[in-house]
Design an enzyme around this catalytic site. Structure first.
Site, PDB file in Angstrom:
ATOM      1  N   GLU A  29     -17.740  -5.162  24.380  1.00  0.00           N
ATOM      2  CA  GLU A  29     -16.906  -6.361  24.490  1.00  0.00           C
ATOM      3  C   GLU A  29     -15.660  -6.291  23.605  1.00  0.00           C
ATOM      4  OE1 GLU A  29     -21.220  -7.437  25.266  1.00  0.00           O
ATOM      5  OE2 GLU A  29     -20.136  -6.429  23.633  1.00  0.00           O
ATOM      6  N   HIS A  69      -4.081   3.188  -3.425  1.00  0.00           N
ATOM      7  CA  HIS A  69      -4.230   2.585  -2.100  1.00  0.00           C
ATOM      8  C   HIS A  69      -3.467   1.277  -1.949  1.00  0.00           C
ATOM      9  CE1 HIS A  69      -6.139   1.430   1.698  1.00  0.00           C
ATOM     10  NE2 HIS A  69      -6.275   0.233   1.166  1.00  0.00           N
ATOM     11  N   HIS A  88       0.840  -1.192   0.000  1.00  0.00           N
ATOM     12  CA  HIS A  88       0.000   0.000   0.000  1.00  0.00           C
ATOM     13  C   HIS A  88       0.879   1.248   0.000  1.00  0.00           C
ATOM     14  CE1 HIS A  88      -2.365  -3.274   1.703  1.00  0.00           C
ATOM     15  NE2 HIS A  88      -3.462  -2.647   1.322  1.00  0.00           N
ATOM     16  N   HIS A 137     -28.272 -16.445  24.280  1.00  0.00           N
ATOM     17  CA  HIS A 137     -27.232 -16.314  25.294  1.00  0.00           C
ATOM     18  C   HIS A 137     -26.550 -17.647  25.628  1.00  0.00           C
ATOM     19  CE1 HIS A 137     -28.900 -12.377  25.652  1.00  0.00           C
ATOM     20  NE2 HIS A 137     -28.249 -12.064  26.755  1.00  0.00           N
TER      21      HIS A 137
END
Length: 679
Positions: free
Chosen positions: A422, A261, A26, A484
């Protein structure tokens, strides 16, 4: 005076030449961020190329890690042990210049970046660690912890959701020494980002309680220098400097396009770049005058020497604190930890409590957090469920001025409320571990490990000691239902190389799982813990628990003086189920061995002799675990009592009966396996 245009153009030349030679990489971002690098690295960054790990250096994180040639060019030019040959070997096998920066591979690289958004999130962890260490160790007249964390990041980092989690927390924690420079070039792989990234980034960060400077001309070194100097004055807010740049700066046909890029510019375009920049040197040629302008060795050695003088005075005034700081920054545990481990395990054995293993984890943590002041805990808004807090870990809080609040006893907060974040929590913990001085641990439900999985993987890849506390590990959580209830998660985590996964059965196994997680310096650990209470399983010997799998009960332990005809392997809350099945089989004169396997990952590292002793050839093996059955066939099992569908919402006892996690079903499965073996 340094020739700043030549300094920037040296980065551009090295980036386009290395990518061209590798035919991969890149070039655009390094070419666009060259002046940003000059302003920071030549005028502000405090570092020592001769000693990349000195404790009070500034930390630099390249969050947009695909721009790795920017980092490698800077390390080479400023005097790190990264010779030109390594740049010529960019992206080649066994080189120190991997496609994305890797910590411990390349001197001067602080963290492994590439998965976008995680670098800035690691940086929040770095900055938090600096702030907490300063509060804990600095004394009047003796400031030994005082450095900045700098980040380069791009549009992709800001698009990734984790950047919101982390930057929101950075503002809440008032991390004034965190400075991020945003490469605002408006281009990503798919082209101009305007149709899919319309955020008002400045207002977004102001809402996070950050200082925002800019937009600044990202190709004006003087303006960038002034912006960084202004950011360093911040006392209670992190700072975002918005740098307007052109990707592929200097490329007549690729500048400001997606073509700059992620692919080589091509020989013809590189020739045009050299012409446009007035760079008259061949590939990988840097004139001595440019090397001289970039050379940071003398300045770095002077900075470290000045700090060492400060530290020596500190050590004279506060010898115990100085020794403790050095121990913790080296990542060494105190010698006393081994007695703490023994005492904790003996206590678990003597009490023989019937508790959930999440509670057993908290019991162990009470001892370990008292013995280890470097343990820095937390939870993603589930503290009361994960039980990651202890009497030694008050909650982390900041006052209105951004200072760390101390308790009446002079303690700083050691338990972090991460909020419902999380992924952010996991990557921030990686940054804390990388910085040094703390061992981070954090909790959430096991099913939400999916959110944080890539950060867990990065900790394993980087070989960092981070502990994940995952509670509510099975259908045993009951009424919350299949959203869950973890089914595939234990097996999935076990697939991550260099991650130790523990699913302990009782208080003793949980204490040893925690001990092993703390003793392993070069890998993260995941502790999978139950919501429901489980009985203590009596043990004659606990010495082999740390080996991941061990013989828990033989036929003679349940009244049969016969060799085992089969082996039941079980983990976690299912060990008590296996023991009850063993008793019922003994009543039918069927002798079986029960093997508890709290960590398949640790067991798999054992030598063949030990593994064959625990799982002897010729005996049918039956695995019992409330998870997908596919995992267990690797151990040559004849049958698996598992679950290969999503759960249900109901009381745990009803679910165990419905899904066959009963002693009678285990007995039936063992008998069927023996019948097949003898057919």
């Amino acid at each position: 005076m340094p020739n700043t245009p030549s300094m920037a153009n040296a980065i551009r030349a090295l980036a386009m030449d290395a990518v061209q030679q590798a035919n991969s990489g890149h070039p655009g971002a390094p070419m666009g961020m060259a002046e940003m690098a000059v302003a920071l690295w030549a005028r502000h960054l405090r570092h020592n190329p001769a000693h990349p790990q000195w404790a009070n250096r500034d930390r630099f994180i390249l969050s947009n890690g695909h721009a790795s040639m920017l980092m490698y060019a800077l390390l080479h030019l400023t005097g790190y042990d990264l010779p030109m040959q390594e740049l010529k070997n960019f992206r080649q096998l066994h080189s120190k210049t991997a496609g994305h920066p890797e910590v411990d591979l390349t001197p001067g690289v602080e963290t492994t970046t590439g998965p976008l958004g995680q670098g800035i999130t690691n940086a929040v962890g770095f900055a938090l660690a600096e702030k907490l260490l300063a509060a804990e160790f600095n004394r009047p007249g003796h400031t030994i912890v005082d450095h900045h964390t700098y980040v380069f990041l791009g549009d992709g980092c800001l698009m990734e959701g984790i950047s919101h989690e982390a930057c929101s927390l950075a503002g809440a924690w008032k991390l004034g020494k965190l400075i991020a420079l945003y490469d605002d070039n408006g281009i990503s792989i798919d082209g101009q980002i305007a149709p899919w990234f319309a955020d008002n980034t400045a207002e977004r960060f102001r809402a996070y309680q950050w200082n925002v400077i800019g937009p600044v001309d990202g190709h004006d070194v003087q303006a960038l220098d002034a912006a960084i100097a202004q950011a360093k004055q911040s006392q209670g807010k992190p700072t975002l400097i918005i740098c307007k740049t052109s990707i592929g700066k200097g490329s007549p046909n690729r500048q400001d396009t997606a073509k700059a890029h992620g692919e080589p510019l091509g020989a013809e375009e590189i020739a045009l770049v050299r012409q446009q920049l007035g760079w008259e040197h061949g590939p990988f040629e840097i004139p001595q005058s440019v090397y001289a302008d970039w050379d940071a060795k003398a300045k770095g050695q002077a900075a470290e020497a000045a700090w060492q003088k400060t530290f020596d005075a500190y050590a004279q005034a506060h010898p115990e604190l100085a020794a403790e700081f050095q121990r913790r920054m080296a990542g060494e545990l105190p010698a006393s930890i081994h007695q703490t481990i023994v005492d904790t395990v003996v206590d678990a054995q003597s009490k023989g409590e019937k508790v959930a293993t999440r509670k057993a984890s908290q019991i162990a943590l009470e001892a370990f957090t008292k013995a280890l002041p470097e343990l820095l805990g937390g939870s993603a808004d589930l503290t009361g469920s994960n039980l990651t807090n202890t009497s030694s870990t008050p909650a982390l809080r900041m006052d209105a001025q951004g200072q760390v609040v101390e308790t009446a006893e002079g303690q700083i907060g050691r338990h972090i409320n991460y909020g419902v974040r999380e992924f952010g929590m996991a990557a921030i913990m990686n940054g804390i571990a990388l910085h040094g001085g703390y061992i981070p641990y954090g909790g959430t439900f096991l099913t939400f490990s999916d959110y944080s999985r890539n950060a867990i993987r990065m900790a394993a890849l980087m070989k960092r000691r981070v502990v994940h506390v995952f509670t509510h590990d099975s259908i045993g959580l009951g009424e919350d239902g299949p959203t869950h209830q973890s089914i595939e998660h234990a097996a999935s985590l076990r697939l991550i190389p260099n991650l130790d996964v523990w699913r302990p059965a009782d208080t003793a196994e949980t204490a040893i799982a925690w001990a092993e997680a703390l003793l392993q310096k070069d890998r993260p650990s995941a502790l999978l813990l139950s919501r429901q209470a489980v009985p203590y399983a009596p043990k004659k010997d606990v010495s082999n628990i740390k080996r991941g799998g061990y013989i828990l009960s033989e036929p003679k332990d349940v009244g049969l003086d016969q060799p085992a005809q089969a082996v039941i392997l079980a983990t976690g809350s299912e060990v008590c189920l296996a023991l009850e099945a063993q008793k019922r089989l003994a009543e039918r004169k069927v002798p079986v061995r029960v093997v508890s396997m709290p960590s398949t990952t640790a067991f798999d590292r054992q030598d063949t002799k030990y593994k064959n002793t625990v799982l002897p050839a010729g005996l049918p093996r039956i695995a019992v675990e409330m998870g997908v059955s596919d995992f267990w066939w690797k151990y040559g099992c004849a049958a698996v009592v598992g679950i290969d569908r999503y759960g249900e919402s109901a009381p745990a006892a009803d679910l165990f009966e419905f899904f066959g996690f009963t002693p009678d079903n285990v007995v039936k499965t063992v008998q069927a396996a023996l019948k097949r073996a003898h057919a």
